[in-house]
Enzyme design. Structure first.
Site, PDB file in Angstrom:
ATOM      1  N   GLU A 111       0.866  -1.175   0.000  1.00 53.90           N
ATOM      2  CA  GLU A 111       0.000   0.000   0.000  1.00 53.90           C
ATOM      3  C   GLU A 111       0.901   1.222   0.000  1.00 53.90           C
ATOM      4  OE1 GLU A 111      -1.087   1.048   4.571  1.00 53.90           O
ATOM      5  OE2 GLU A 111      -2.192  -0.584   3.667  1.00 53.90           O
ATOM      6  N   TYR A 123       6.593   1.474  -8.465  1.00 52.83           N
ATOM      7  CA  TYR A 123       5.827   0.230  -8.363  1.00 52.83           C
ATOM      8  C   TYR A 123       5.234  -0.155  -9.719  1.00 52.83           C
ATOM      9  CZ  TYR A 123       6.270   1.194  -3.371  1.00 52.83           C
ATOM     10  OH  TYR A 123       6.765   1.463  -2.113  1.00 52.83           O
TER      11      TYR A 123
END
Length: 157
Positions: A111, A123
């Site tokens: 997260e 990411y």
């Protein structure tokens, strides 16, 4: 050089997190170093020797990955602010992916603050996709009012 961190590296890890400010508590760092289902990975840079004396290494970045029953979770990644943008986060993330594959995890979860565009781009480069959002999950960053969403991301291994 990238290597696993141990309890012996606790002081260097705590000092790094104090500057990186990735949001992980001292207790969490301590627990991760002592948890057999966690791997704490460090990125070290060897300092230049002074004369014939080796000065040692400095910890520039770290990542914490936890083994879950079928998945792995990246719980934290932090790099010294003055070293950001030099590929250290990517190298650490590559090691996290390798670790999760070694564990035979099916997915790697994480997260991230919705406002952390630099991390989100990293990411995405490593093939993470957004799976969902936790509304108002984080306190607002750096003294701003309100709260901030967390993006839930994952990638298949």
């Amino acid at each position: 050089m990238i290597s696993p961190l141990s309890v012996a590296d606790s002081a260097a890890l705590q000092a790094l997190e104090a500057q990186a400010n990735s949001g992980i508590s001292s207790r969490h760092l301590h627990d991760a170093l002592n948890d057999p289902s966690s791997q704490v990975i460090g990125y070290w840079q060897q300092l230049a020797p002074v004369g014939h004396v080796s000065v040692g290494d400095i910890l520039l970045g770290y990542a914490i990955v936890v083994r879950l029953p079928f998945e792995a979770e990246l719980q934290a990644i932090g790099v010294l602010p003055q070293q950001q943008g030099q590929g250290i986060g990517g190298k650490l993330l590559g090691e996290v992916v390798a670790c999760a594959r070694q564990w035979q995890s099916e997915r790697l979860l994480l997260e991230v603050r919705a406002s952390n565009q630099r991390a989100i781009k990293l990411y995405q480069h490593y093939e993470f996709n957004e799976d969902g959002r936790r509304r108002d999950y984080y306190p607002a960053a750096r003294g701003a009012a309100g709260r901030e969403d967390a993006l839930l991301m994952s990638r298949l291994l």
